[in-house]
Design a protein around this motif. Structure first.
Motif, PDB file in Angstrom:
ATOM      1  N   ASP A  42       0.735  -1.112   0.101  1.00  0.00           N
ATOM      2  CA  ASP A  42      -0.141   0.020   0.082  1.00  0.00           C
ATOM      3  C   ASP A  42       1.012   1.265  -0.110  1.00  0.00           C
ATOM      4  OD1 ASP A  42      -2.375   1.647   0.121  1.00  0.00           O
ATOM      5  OD2 ASP A  42      -2.655   1.436   2.178  1.00  0.00           O
ATOM      6  N   ASN A  43       1.751   1.333  -0.992  1.00  0.00           N
ATOM      7  CA  ASN A  43       2.612   2.346  -1.124  1.00  0.00           C
ATOM      8  C   ASN A  43       3.572   2.792  -0.206  1.00  0.00           C
ATOM      9  OD1 ASN A  43       1.201   3.427  -3.605  1.00  0.00           O
ATOM     10  ND2 ASN A  43      -0.359   3.985  -2.173  1.00  0.00           N
ATOM     11  N   GLN A  44       3.980   1.540   0.618  1.00  0.00           N
ATOM     12  CA  GLN A  44       5.123   1.846   1.779  1.00  0.00           C
ATOM     13  C   GLN A  44       6.438   1.780   0.906  1.00  0.00           C
ATOM     14  OE1 GLN A  44       2.880  -0.837   1.440  1.00  0.00           O
ATOM     15  NE2 GLN A  44       2.213  -1.667   3.475  1.00  0.00           N
ATOM     16  N   GLU A  45       7.255   2.543   1.434  1.00  0.00           N
ATOM     17  CA  GLU A  45       8.562   2.622   0.734  1.00  0.00           C
ATOM     18  C   GLU A  45       9.477   1.683   1.520  1.00  0.00           C
ATOM     19  OE1 GLU A  45       9.754   6.742   1.172  1.00  0.00           O
ATOM     20  OE2 GLU A  45       8.199   7.153  -0.462  1.00  0.00           O
ATOM     21  N   ALA A  46      10.491   1.244   0.542  1.00  0.00           N
ATOM     22  CA  ALA A  46      11.630   0.327   1.167  1.00  0.00           C
ATOM     23  C   ALA A  46      12.805   0.319   0.165  1.00  0.00           C
ATOM     24  CB  ALA A  46      11.208  -1.094   1.741  1.00  0.00           C
ATOM     25  N   ASN A  58       1.765 -11.379  -7.233  1.00  0.00           N
ATOM     26  CA  ASN A  58       2.027 -10.744  -8.363  1.00  0.00           C
ATOM     27  C   ASN A  58       1.606  -9.320  -8.505  1.00  0.00           C
ATOM     28  OD1 ASN A  58       1.073 -10.781 -11.843  1.00  0.00           O
ATOM     29  ND2 ASN A  58       3.164 -10.789 -11.042  1.00  0.00           N
ATOM     30  N   SER A  59       0.524  -8.902  -8.385  1.00  0.00           N
ATOM     31  CA  SER A  59       0.004  -7.671  -8.673  1.00  0.00           C
ATOM     32  C   SER A  59       0.661  -6.587  -7.705  1.00  0.00           C
ATOM     33  CB  SER A  59      -1.457  -7.520  -8.587  1.00  0.00           C
ATOM     34  OG  SER A  59      -2.131  -7.800  -7.172  1.00  0.00           O
ATOM     35  N   ASP A  60       0.935  -6.845  -6.369  1.00  0.00           N
ATOM     36  CA  ASP A  60       1.458  -6.265  -5.437  1.00  0.00           C
ATOM     37  C   ASP A  60       3.288  -6.063  -5.752  1.00  0.00           C
ATOM     38  OD1 ASP A  60      -0.574  -5.609  -4.110  1.00  0.00           O
ATOM     39  OD2 ASP A  60      -0.241  -6.721  -2.473  1.00  0.00           O
ATOM     40  N   THR A  66       7.062  -0.796 -10.065  1.00  0.00           N
ATOM     41  CA  THR A  66       6.586   0.543 -10.722  1.00  0.00           C
ATOM     42  C   THR A  66       6.812   1.659 -10.042  1.00  0.00           C
ATOM     43  OG1 THR A  66       5.153  -0.690 -11.967  1.00  0.00           O
ATOM     44  CG2 THR A  66       4.748   1.778 -12.054  1.00  0.00           C
ATOM     45  N   ASP A  67       6.258   1.744  -8.723  1.00  0.00           N
ATOM     46  CA  ASP A  67       6.503   2.607  -7.856  1.00  0.00           C
ATOM     47  C   ASP A  67       7.827   3.139  -7.282  1.00  0.00           C
ATOM     48  OD1 ASP A  67       3.746   2.882  -7.993  1.00  0.00           O
ATOM     49  OD2 ASP A  67       3.324   2.238  -5.987  1.00  0.00           O
TER      50      ASP A  67
END
Length: 317
Positions: A42-46, A58-60, A66-67
């Motif tokens: 859910d748009n977490q950054e790492a 797969n979708s995540d 992409t993000d």
């Protein structure tokens, strides 16, 4: 370094994926990293995403890629990702990942050739737990434990069927530990538990309870049609409990093709014969145990930690 560990959620059961996620968290934190466990991206950054199960996530995985184009992705290939063969979703996840982690050596054969160069085997180590040693093994019963959540790929009905073919003079009893993930088996296994004196399904148990039951057993039974690696194999080896298993790639990739406790998938007569032999022939049981003991070093926490350290360092070279 900041890590996300993405794993499929199953609120009904303690699964191998959940146990793996917790284990990777402990190892990565011991190496000085910050780790967050997630069931959904859910748009977490790492800086690094470790994804368990290429198909289901797969979708995540693609959205994270992409993000976060500068971040790295390590993909853990579970049994359902590669057996009987990888799905299109699993292959797509392999394509965009930087590293593929396999849990046993025979998994290489299931990975498309173009991705094998970025694949590495890391055997899952087994942490020692303090177990209840009060209830010890007994001569009054030959205790066999089947530790498996219930779904078709685990062939859950073969164990009670084998029990019905065991001679009356036998002391064998199979205890089945596992959550029911497919409702069509629930009534059948309840009936077997009620009517079959040699078989008892006791439902899911905690990690500690399950490991304690295993430690008090004479034999571990694995009935899977396909298996990624099977954490329970390492647990049995560590506890010096011999194993009878189907000749599936996941177990053979850990114990080796020369192991003598295999039976063909779905062959109830062969399974029954092996169970009878294991109970009656102590030298055979001891031989299986010795073969398992020879694999103990595969499940060292230190070795797994070292392997993870090397993979992470290589990611940013």
């Amino acid at each position: 370094m900041n890590f996300l560990i993405l794993f499929p959620d199953n609120k009904k059961a303690v699964t191998g994926n959940f146990c793996s996620a917790l284990q990777y968290e402990r190892i990565l934190e011991s190496l000085g990293n910050n780790v967050e466990l997630i069931n959904k991206y859910d748009n977490q950054e790492a800086e690094v995403l470790i994804a368990i199960n290429a198909d289901k996530n797969n979708s995540d995985i693609r959205k994270f890629h992409t993000d976060n184009p500068k971040s790295k992705i390590i993909l853990i290939l579970s049994g359902t990702d590669i057996y009987p063969c990888p799905s299109n979703r699993a292959i797509d996840s392999m394509e965009i990942s930087n590293v593929l982690v396999l849990l046993q050596s025979q998994a290489f054969n299931q990975v498309p050739e173009k991705y094998r160069k970025k694949s590495s085997v890391i055997h899952q180590s087994i942490e020692r737990l303090k177990l209840d040693s009060q209830a010890l093994k007994s001569d009054s019963e030959f205790k066999v434990v089947l530790i498996s959540n219930i779904r078709p790929v685990k062939d859950p009905l073969i164990a009670p069927r084998a029990c019905q073919m065991i001679p009356a003079s036998s002391k064998l009893k199979i205890t089945h530990v596992g959550y029911c993930l497919d409702s069509k088996f629930e009534d059948l296994l309840f009936k077997e538990s009620k009517n079959n004196d040699r078989y008892e399904w006791i439902g899911g148990r905690s990690v500690l309870e399950t490991r304690t039951i295993l430690s008090q057993s004479d034999l571990l039974l694995i009935t899977s049609q396909h298996e990624g690696a099977g954490r329970v194999v390492g647990e049995a080896v560590q506890l010096e409990v011999p194993i009878i298993s189907t000749n599936n790639d996941g177990v053979m990739g850990v114990l080796g093709e020369e192991y003598e406790g295999y039976y063909p998938v779905g062959d109830v007569e062969a399974l029954t014969a092996l169970l009878i032999k294991a109970e009656k022939d102590k030298s055979f049981l001891e031989h299986l145990n010795l073969q398992c003991k020879n694999k103990k070093t595969l499940f060292s926490v230190e070795e797994e930690t070292k392997a993870w350290s090397e993979i992470i360092n290589d990611l940013f070279v």
